[in-house]
Scaffold this motif. Structure first.
Motif, short mmCIF file in Angstrom:
data_model
loop_
_atom_site.label_atom_id
_atom_site.label_comp_id
_atom_site.label_asym_id
_atom_site.label_seq_id
_atom_site.Cartn_x
_atom_site.Cartn_y
_atom_site.Cartn_z
N HIS A 74 -60.49 -39.22 99.82
CA HIS A 74 -59.27 -40.05 99.94
C HIS A 74 -59.24 -40.62 101.35
O HIS A 74 -59.08 -39.90 102.33
CB HIS A 74 -58.03 -39.19 99.68
CG HIS A 74 -56.72 -39.87 99.91
ND1 HIS A 74 -55.72 -39.88 98.97
CD2 HIS A 74 -56.21 -40.54 100.99
CE1 HIS A 74 -54.65 -40.52 99.45
NE2 HIS A 74 -54.94 -40.93 100.68
N HIS A 76 -58.64 -44.77 103.60
CA HIS A 76 -58.19 -46.16 103.50
C HIS A 76 -59.15 -47.04 104.30
O HIS A 76 -58.86 -47.41 105.44
CB HIS A 76 -56.75 -46.28 103.99
CG HIS A 76 -55.82 -45.38 103.23
ND1 HIS A 76 -55.39 -45.67 101.96
CD2 HIS A 76 -55.32 -44.14 103.52
CE1 HIS A 76 -54.63 -44.68 101.51
NE2 HIS A 76 -54.59 -43.74 102.44
N LYS A 300 -53.58 -44.77 91.55
CA LYS A 300 -52.92 -44.02 92.61
C LYS A 300 -51.41 -44.04 92.43
O LYS A 300 -50.81 -45.11 92.27
CB LYS A 300 -53.30 -44.66 93.96
CG LYS A 300 -52.47 -44.19 95.14
CD LYS A 300 -52.76 -42.76 95.50
CE LYS A 300 -52.02 -42.32 96.75
NZ LYS A 300 -52.44 -42.99 97.97
N HIS A 387 -53.31 -34.18 99.39
CA HIS A 387 -52.56 -33.75 100.59
C HIS A 387 -52.02 -32.32 100.49
O HIS A 387 -52.33 -31.49 101.31
CB HIS A 387 -51.45 -34.73 100.98
CG HIS A 387 -51.86 -36.17 100.95
ND1 HIS A 387 -53.09 -36.59 101.43
CD2 HIS A 387 -51.24 -37.29 100.49
CE1 HIS A 387 -53.20 -37.91 101.27
NE2 HIS A 387 -52.09 -38.35 100.70
N ASP A 454 -58.08 -39.18 105.00
CA ASP A 454 -56.98 -40.13 105.00
C ASP A 454 -57.15 -41.18 106.10
O ASP A 454 -56.17 -41.75 106.56
CB ASP A 454 -55.62 -39.44 105.14
CG ASP A 454 -54.52 -40.18 104.39
OD1 ASP A 454 -54.84 -41.13 103.65
OD2 ASP A 454 -53.35 -39.82 104.55
ZN LIG Z 1 -53.69 -41.87 102.07
#
Ligand SMILES: [Zn+2]
Length: 596
Positions: A74, A76, A300, A387, A454
């Motif tokens: 995960h 970005h 998502k 998370h 992340d």
């Molecule tokens: Zn994220």
């Protein structure tokens, strides 16, 4: 060992190494032979000799450790890396006079980028300025003609110059939007230059979107960085249906054969929109991206938000408030079930942002309802929950029963400033000290575990991830770069020390620490399973893709505290060497930015 190759000689033989296969049998080997994209042999040097022909490239590993490459489950990529490549970056700046340092950096960037119509930046510390924040006039002195907008480090406020305010039409008469604040000079009432939360959205539509070529350049730069860290597979956790330049950039790079990281993209689905229509649009788009290096069959969802903003959804109230506030529940159960059902029926996978234990709870309720209406033989969609800051003890087994993967960030399983500044207050001592960021309990309850960064929340640093997974504290060098100059913080290296306010140390309980083997498995096989890639990746075995890394030392033979200093010296992506350390690279250094 099994020999599956029909051709006699391999293209590449790695020999004389310490190969940790992540397979039960053999768990260790000396050599790996590769033909084309795939591994054809794993075994001893003698066996590898049979694959070595006149045109075989032979690499003597000199006893170095070999592992399957890592999977970041995960992150970005575009959003995170674009800021480094195309924006003014204030992230790394540490100075006594921050205002001056920021403006110096801004001046330099403005001079270097005379053709940019809008100067974008990120990374200033909101906390370094007074109530009304850094001022527009300071930026006007740097650039008055072109608009300037700089996002704060935490992403919750935007510092702009007068031109940006003018373009967005923000004046002294503009009211604060719901959930947002236009900071104002207390004397004149004019906007000061700081926009908070929803007020940022007034400016955002005016900021030029990255062009496809810029996104491609960004991805090509980022993949060098990921390859340096031994990462060759990643999930892009937010693809926007309405941002075609982003997914087209991925698709073009994949089709041009230029990616050295394979990406899976997750379409963001939000309850405020016609989510059924969005899912259908995304499913239609997904049909177009079936190249091996860019697939988009993931969806998502945000079940909640974050503890810092009091928006993570908890089972028991936030302790610093007196109104029994549980946080935000982003979806209603029926709507989420309808969305999951649609994704599931089309063979897609759900990936859910879950921070609070209340969020985990209702997502599992919805998954159970979905499972009940599903033929058990078809329960094969492997939902992923990302998370997982808080998980109720009853819910670990329920996750296992759903075949859900826990996608966790070992980088965050630590005690740092957010812990003291917020978590102790917001969650209460018991939850903050003993309930946060479980790791081992997932494994104990049979839940598949995968790691994520992340990025750009955290920069990719694979050895830091392993170290924090094993110790639940940040490496000393991370402390030094993040807090080195800040008063009131102390690095505590000994887990037995009682932590005092401001100490940067290990997050209890110690039983949640993973051992090295568990951490490596989560970073390889766990991520592969979560992404339906376990037949190709995650371990070193004949027939699998040759995504391999070589480390400069054997992690099993060095003290814990040396792990952050270990480095990846070679990365292979489908049999190709895509990164090789020639000994001149600084540890942890980002690759140089591309020429623009
Ligand atoms: Zn994220």
């Amino acid at each position: 060992m099994t020999i599956t190759s029909s051709t006699k000689f391999a293209d590449l033989v790695l020999q004389n190494g310490r190969v940790f296969t992540q397979e039960a049998e053999p768990s260790q080997a000396q050599a790996v032979a590769v033909t084309g994209k795939r591994i054809v042999y794993v075994g001893d040097n003698k066996g590898a000799a049979g694959f070595t022909g006149p045109h075989t490239q032979v690499i003597d590993l000199d006893g170095k450790m070999v592992l399957p490459s890592f999977i970041d489950a995960h992150m970005h990529p575009v959003h995170g890396a674009y800021r480094y490549v195309y924006c003014l970056s204030l992230f790394g700046i540490n100075a006594d006079d921050l205002k001056q340092a920021y403006l110096d950096e801004a001046r330099r960037f403005v001079a270097q980028n005379p053709d940019k119509p809008w100067i974008q930046g990120a990374g200033f510390r909101r906390g370094a300025f007074d109530e009304i924040g850094p001022r527009k006039e300071w930026l006007d002195a740097v650039e008055a003609k072109r608009p300037v907008s700089i996002l704060s480090k935490d992403g919750h406020s935007l510092w702009v110059n007068s031109r940006a305010l003018e373009i967005a039409g923000i004046t002294a008469d503009t009211p604060d939007p719901p959930n947002g604040v236009i900071k104002r000079d207390p004397v004149t009432g004019h906007p000061s230059g700081l926009l908070q939360e929803a007020a940022m959205a007034i400016v955002k539509p005016h900021i030029p979107k990255p062009a496809r070529e810029e996104i491609k350049t960004t991805l090509l730069w980022l993949q060098q960085w990921l390859n340096r860290e031994g990462i060759t597979t990643a999930l892009d956790a937010i693809l926007e249906i309405d941002a075609p330049e982003v997914y087209r950039a991925y698709q073009e790079l994949a089709e041009e054969g230029r990616l050295t990281v394979r990406y899976r993209g997750a379409w963001r689905i939000i309850p405020e929109r016609d989510f059924k229509a969005d899912i259908d649009r995304a499913l239609a788009l997904s049909q177009q991206f079936d190249t091996p290096h860019f697939k988009t069959d993931v969806f998502k969802f945000f079940a909640d938000e974050v503890v810092e903003e009091e928006t993570a959804y908890l089972l028991a109230p936030y302790t610093h408030r007196s109104d029994d506030w549980l946080g935000l529940k982003d979806w209603d159960n029926d709507a989420l079930l309808a969305a999951f059902t649609r994704v599931h029926a089309a063979g897609g996978q759900v990936h859910v942002h879950t921070i609070g234990d209340g969020a985990v709870r209702y997502v599992l309720d919805v998954l159970e309802a979905l499972k009940q209406k599903t033929d058990p033989a078809r329960w094969d969609r492997r939902p992923t929950l990302a998370h997982l800051q808080l998980v109720h003890p009853d819910d670990f087994r329920r996750m296992a029963a759903m075949d859900a993967t826990a996608v966790i960030a070992p980088y965050w399983c630590i005690v740092e400033d957010y812990f003291w500044g917020m978590y102790v207050d917001y969650l209460g001592r018991e939850r903050a000290f003993y309930g946060q960021y479980p790791q081992k309990r997932f494994l104990e309850n049979g839940v598949n575990l995968a790691f994520h960064s992340d990025f750009s929340v955290v920069e990719p640093d694979s050895m830091r991830a392993l170290y924090s997974a094993m110790t639940r504290r940040a490496p000393r060098r991370t402390f030094e770069s993040n807090y080195g100059r800040m008063p009131g913080f102390r690095y505590v290296a000994d887990s037995r020390t009682d932590l005092q306010y401001g100490d940067i140390g290990a997050l209890p309980p110690e039983e949640e620490c993973l051992d090295l083997e568990e951490a490596l498995l989560a970073y390889t096989m766990g991520g592969a399973y979560a992404n339906f890639l376990e037949n190709d990746l995650g371990s070193i075995a004949a027939g699998k893709l040759a995504d391999l890394i070589v480390l400069d030392r054997n992690l099993y033979e060095i003290p814990f505290d040396d792990i952050p200093q270990a480095r990846v010296v070679m990365t292979l992506f489908e049999g190709r060497i895509v990164f090789e350390d020639d000994g001149t690279l600084p540890k942890g250094g980002r690759p140089p930015l591309p020429e623009r």
